[in-house]
Design an enzyme around this catalytic site. Sequence first.
Site, PDB file in Angstrom:
ATOM      1  N   CYS A   1      18.401  28.225  87.553  1.00  0.00           N
ATOM      2  CA  CYS A   1      17.138  28.927  87.302  1.00  0.00           C
ATOM      3  C   CYS A   1      17.253  29.793  86.051  1.00  0.00           C
ATOM      4  CB  CYS A   1      16.725  29.756  88.510  1.00  0.00           C
ATOM      5  SG  CYS A   1      18.012  30.800  89.225  1.00  0.00           S
ATOM      6  N   GLY A   2      17.912  29.243  85.030  1.00  0.00           N
ATOM      7  CA  GLY A   2      17.988  29.927  83.746  1.00  0.00           C
ATOM      8  C   GLY A   2      18.706  31.262  83.840  1.00  0.00           C
TER       9      GLY A   2
END
Length: 296
Positions: A90-91
């Site tokens: 998720c970055g």
Amino acid sequence: MPSLKDLKTRISSVQSTRRITSAMKMVAAAKLKRAQEAAEAARPYAERMERMLGSLAAGVSTDSAPKLLAGTGDDQTHLIVVMSSDRGLCGGFNGSIIRAVKKRIDQLTSQGKTVKLIATGRKGVSLLRREHRDKLVHGFEELVKPYPAFDQADAVVDKIVTMFEAGEFDVCTLYYNKFISALTQEVTPLQLIPFASATEAEGDEEASDLGGAQYEFEPDEEAILKALLPKNLSVQVFRSMLESFASEQGARMTAMDNATRNAGDMINSLSITYNRARQAMITKELIEIISGAEAL
């Protein structure tokens, strides 16, 4: 240069990865819509409750104020509650909040303060355990599953209140990612104990729910605050869970979209390399055949 077989295997592997990232992007996008609606719906309730408690607290003397409002009268021991995710990919969602928490830990320790940590989410527990194992007093893993629920927030609040009543900390601050958009999440600190109204801190007189009017309370302000302050803790923690969950889905959707596009670019590049290598091999074979024919 890699062989044709190696290039073909690599292209097949990247294509499989692109299918996975594309599927994860669609799943995150589907979850994001529901999560965003829930987070936006919870904001007015949480903000109004905070404003109302701030208005009530303004008319209560320090001597008669509930402990959750007045605090212990000291700020030597700080409890930091960190909202993270159970899953990665998720970055910078988890990295940004952990960096903010570590910066706060360094500030407090440089001032001679004692810091304790509670982490929700497997990633937060794992990252904080590496460098601050001695400060991590509790970790909640797989708590927000499949979606945030109020009883999950109650579980976190029960742990916080139990520690506070046992005198284990003086100030409690919650760190979470506030959802701005699918591309933007903002790391937000929120002081839970002692209660501090954001509107009061900003000096916003128009935001006061009492509006300057005189009211009579039944029961009195102290009794109302004593009943509502624990509920406010659950409301604020639940709100942070909703905001964090929506931010996680937005960050994952963006990260998987970037990964899908990068995989497509890599496939194009590998395909060009594969075609050039194949063409060079065919040309070489033709030259060998023509050379052999001329030699006869």
